[in-house]
Motif scaffolding. Structure first.
Motif, short mmCIF file in Angstrom:
data_model
loop_
_atom_site.label_atom_id
_atom_site.label_comp_id
_atom_site.label_asym_id
_atom_site.label_seq_id
_atom_site.Cartn_x
_atom_site.Cartn_y
_atom_site.Cartn_z
N ARG A 135 -17.04 -42.76 -26.60
CA ARG A 135 -17.00 -41.56 -25.79
C ARG A 135 -16.51 -40.33 -26.56
NH1 ARG A 135 -13.41 -42.31 -20.83
NH2 ARG A 135 -14.35 -40.29 -20.32
N LEU A 136 -16.10 -40.49 -27.80
CA LEU A 136 -15.57 -39.35 -28.55
C LEU A 136 -16.54 -38.17 -28.59
CD1 LEU A 136 -13.67 -41.03 -31.53
CD2 LEU A 136 -12.70 -40.02 -29.46
N PRO A 137 -17.86 -38.37 -28.68
CA PRO A 137 -18.76 -37.21 -28.67
C PRO A 137 -18.72 -36.41 -27.38
CG PRO A 137 -19.88 -39.13 -29.60
CD PRO A 137 -18.58 -39.63 -29.03
N GLU A 138 -18.08 -36.94 -26.32
CA GLU A 138 -17.96 -36.20 -25.06
C GLU A 138 -16.87 -35.13 -25.14
OE1 GLU A 138 -17.20 -38.86 -21.81
OE2 GLU A 138 -18.65 -40.34 -22.53
N ILE A 139 -15.98 -35.21 -26.12
CA ILE A 139 -14.88 -34.25 -26.20
C ILE A 139 -15.43 -32.87 -26.53
CG2 ILE A 139 -12.79 -33.60 -27.48
CD1 ILE A 139 -12.12 -36.56 -27.73
N GLY A 164 -17.73 -30.80 -33.82
CA GLY A 164 -17.06 -29.61 -34.31
C GLY A 164 -15.62 -29.80 -34.74
N ALA A 165 -15.13 -31.05 -34.78
CA ALA A 165 -13.73 -31.27 -35.14
C ALA A 165 -13.45 -30.85 -36.58
CB ALA A 165 -13.37 -32.74 -34.95
N ARG A 166 -12.25 -30.40 -36.82
CA ARG A 166 -11.81 -30.04 -38.16
C ARG A 166 -10.85 -31.10 -38.69
NH1 ARG A 166 -10.58 -23.51 -37.57
NH2 ARG A 166 -12.71 -22.83 -37.94
N LEU A 167 -11.01 -31.44 -39.94
CA LEU A 167 -10.17 -32.44 -40.59
C LEU A 167 -9.28 -31.77 -41.62
CD1 LEU A 167 -9.37 -35.39 -41.22
CD2 LEU A 167 -11.31 -35.48 -42.81
N LEU A 168 -7.99 -31.92 -41.45
CA LEU A 168 -7.01 -31.40 -42.39
C LEU A 168 -6.32 -32.59 -43.05
CD1 LEU A 168 -5.23 -29.21 -43.67
CD2 LEU A 168 -3.80 -29.26 -41.62
N VAL A 169 -6.56 -32.79 -44.33
CA VAL A 169 -5.97 -33.91 -45.07
C VAL A 169 -4.74 -33.40 -45.82
CG1 VAL A 169 -6.33 -35.65 -46.84
CG2 VAL A 169 -8.21 -35.02 -45.32
N LEU A 170 -3.60 -34.02 -45.54
CA LEU A 170 -2.36 -33.69 -46.25
C LEU A 170 -2.27 -34.62 -47.45
CD1 LEU A 170 0.02 -33.34 -43.16
CD2 LEU A 170 -1.34 -31.56 -44.29
N GLN A 171 -2.41 -34.04 -48.63
CA GLN A 171 -2.66 -34.85 -49.82
C GLN A 171 -1.51 -35.79 -50.17
OE1 GLN A 171 -5.54 -35.03 -51.21
NE2 GLN A 171 -6.52 -33.33 -50.15
N GLU A 172 -0.28 -35.38 -49.96
CA GLU A 172 0.87 -36.19 -50.35
C GLU A 172 1.61 -36.78 -49.16
OE1 GLU A 172 1.52 -37.01 -53.41
OE2 GLU A 172 -0.13 -35.79 -54.18
N ALA A 173 1.02 -36.72 -47.98
CA ALA A 173 1.68 -37.24 -46.78
C ALA A 173 1.23 -38.67 -46.50
CB ALA A 173 1.37 -36.35 -45.59
N ALA A 174 2.08 -39.40 -45.75
CA ALA A 174 1.76 -40.75 -45.32
C ALA A 174 1.63 -40.75 -43.80
CB ALA A 174 2.82 -41.74 -45.82
N THR A 175 2.57 -41.40 -43.08
CA THR A 175 2.45 -41.46 -41.62
C THR A 175 3.11 -40.28 -40.92
OG1 THR A 175 4.45 -42.78 -41.31
CG2 THR A 175 2.42 -43.97 -41.76
N ALA A 176 4.13 -39.70 -41.54
CA ALA A 176 4.88 -38.60 -40.92
C ALA A 176 4.39 -37.25 -41.45
CB ALA A 176 6.37 -38.77 -41.19
N ILE A 177 4.74 -36.18 -40.72
CA ILE A 177 4.45 -34.82 -41.19
C ILE A 177 5.62 -34.38 -42.05
CG2 ILE A 177 4.02 -32.43 -40.52
CD1 ILE A 177 2.95 -33.48 -37.85
N PRO A 178 5.43 -34.21 -43.37
CA PRO A 178 6.54 -33.80 -44.23
C PRO A 178 6.95 -32.35 -43.96
CG PRO A 178 4.69 -34.67 -45.51
CD PRO A 178 4.18 -34.40 -44.13
N ASP A 179 8.19 -32.03 -44.27
CA ASP A 179 8.66 -30.66 -44.08
C ASP A 179 7.78 -29.65 -44.83
OD1 ASP A 179 10.72 -31.52 -42.50
OD2 ASP A 179 12.28 -31.34 -44.05
N ALA A 180 7.33 -30.04 -46.02
CA ALA A 180 6.55 -29.12 -46.84
C ALA A 180 5.18 -28.81 -46.22
CB ALA A 180 6.36 -29.69 -48.25
N ALA A 181 4.73 -29.63 -45.27
CA ALA A 181 3.42 -29.42 -44.67
C ALA A 181 3.50 -28.76 -43.29
CB ALA A 181 2.68 -30.75 -44.55
N VAL A 182 4.70 -28.49 -42.80
CA VAL A 182 4.86 -27.98 -41.44
C VAL A 182 4.11 -26.67 -41.23
CG1 VAL A 182 6.56 -26.89 -39.91
CG2 VAL A 182 6.97 -29.18 -40.80
#
Length: 300
Positions: free
Chosen positions: A218-222, A251-269
């Protein structure tokens, strides 16, 4: 922090910013502290009302029996829609991280009128159990190390925080930040009963939820603007999961955080906040990867 009653349960919430500003609702994964303080403050500083909340059986929300939950994934999705309605201010920008991202996907699909935008961080489009053949599963070596460790004394705050720090190091996250977050979660957890503390720290209740029927198809319904944020070093839900979500939501946008794992690092906030704030300004088009200005590296 306070609680709001929806669907017969109390949900623990924390608000940032002006009550009359557009609402950004952050679904915890499973506690609200999955969302960094700095991100909440940054979004609020740019004219948003930010509300992060605990899922059921975590934090300040209603806790019954995390070993045998009497609700489903769709119940958690209904909670998100009801909470957005109670908080008012029109349609909300809904964001979910980890298992909270699964809640957010289903919430937007089941309650499309409640939400104006969607952000999904470090999640995947199926649950629970093995993913699809085309989706990368948990990294086996990492999971072996993670779950081979003996459980801590869940009544001992420092032991629990040390356990979380060691787990974060295995996953590639910041152990110092994980230690501090685990201590805060321990302080917010009602009582010291081991099953409740374990549920708050590890989110194990989610593995016991009824997550049927499937929602990936169903994701294409979003139809709302969607941002998918994923750490390239995420070994729990590897990057291919985020890439699949971004491909399948129009139309989704993908933002890849190159040095991140599961959490959002402070440097990427700042980077994540800017992407969320500008989400509603885009028009249609195919999913694309945003150019990377920051690396998301940990400080120190």
């Amino acid at each position: 922090m306070t609680t709001v009653n929806v669907n017969g349960v109390a949900l623990g919430i924390e608000s940032f910013g002006d009550d009359d500003a557009p609402l950004v609702l952050l679904a915890g994964g499973t506690t609200m502290l999955s969302w960094p303080d700095a991100l909440c403050e940054r979004l609020a500083a740019d004219g948003r009302r930010v509300v992060r909340y605990d899922l059921r059986d975590s934090g300040a929300s209603t806790a019954t029996d995390p070993q045998a939950p009497a609700y489903t994934l769709r119940g958690l999705a209904a909670d998100a829609a009801a909470l957005a309605d109670v908080l008012g201010g029109g349609c909300a920008h809904l964001a979910g991280i980890g298992v909270g991202g699964m809640v957010a996907q289903v919430a937007v699909l089941d309650h499309p009128g409640a939400f104006s935008a969607l952000t999904l961080v470090g999640t995947r489009p199926v649950a629970p159990g093995p993913p699809e053949d085309d989706l990368p599963d948990h990294d086996r070596a990492t999971m072996s190390r993670l779950f081979a460790r003996p459980m801590p004394d869940w009544t001992d705050r420092e032991a629990v925080a040390e356990f979380a720090a060691a787990g974060a190091e295995i996953l590639g996250d910041d152990p110092v930040a994980a230690h501090a977050r685990a201590a805060r979660i321990w302080d917010r957890t009602p009582g010291t009963a081991p099953p409740v503390q374990m549920a708050n720290q590890m989110g194990m209740v989610f593995s016991r939820l009824d997550c049927t029927p499937r929602w990936r198809e169903r994701l294409p319904e979003i139809a709302v603007p969607t941002l998918v944020v994923h750490g390239r070093r995420n070994r729990f839900f590897p990057l291919g999961n985020g890439e699949a979500i971004a491909r399948e939501i129009p139309g989704a946008r993908l933002l890849v955080l190159q040095e991140a794992a599961t959490a959002i690092p402070d440097a990427a906030v700042d980077e994540v906040a800017e992407a969320m704030l500008t989400l509603g300004q885009r028009t249609g088009g195919a999913a694309r990867v945003w150019p990377q200005r920051s690396t998301g590296r940990r400080k120190g």
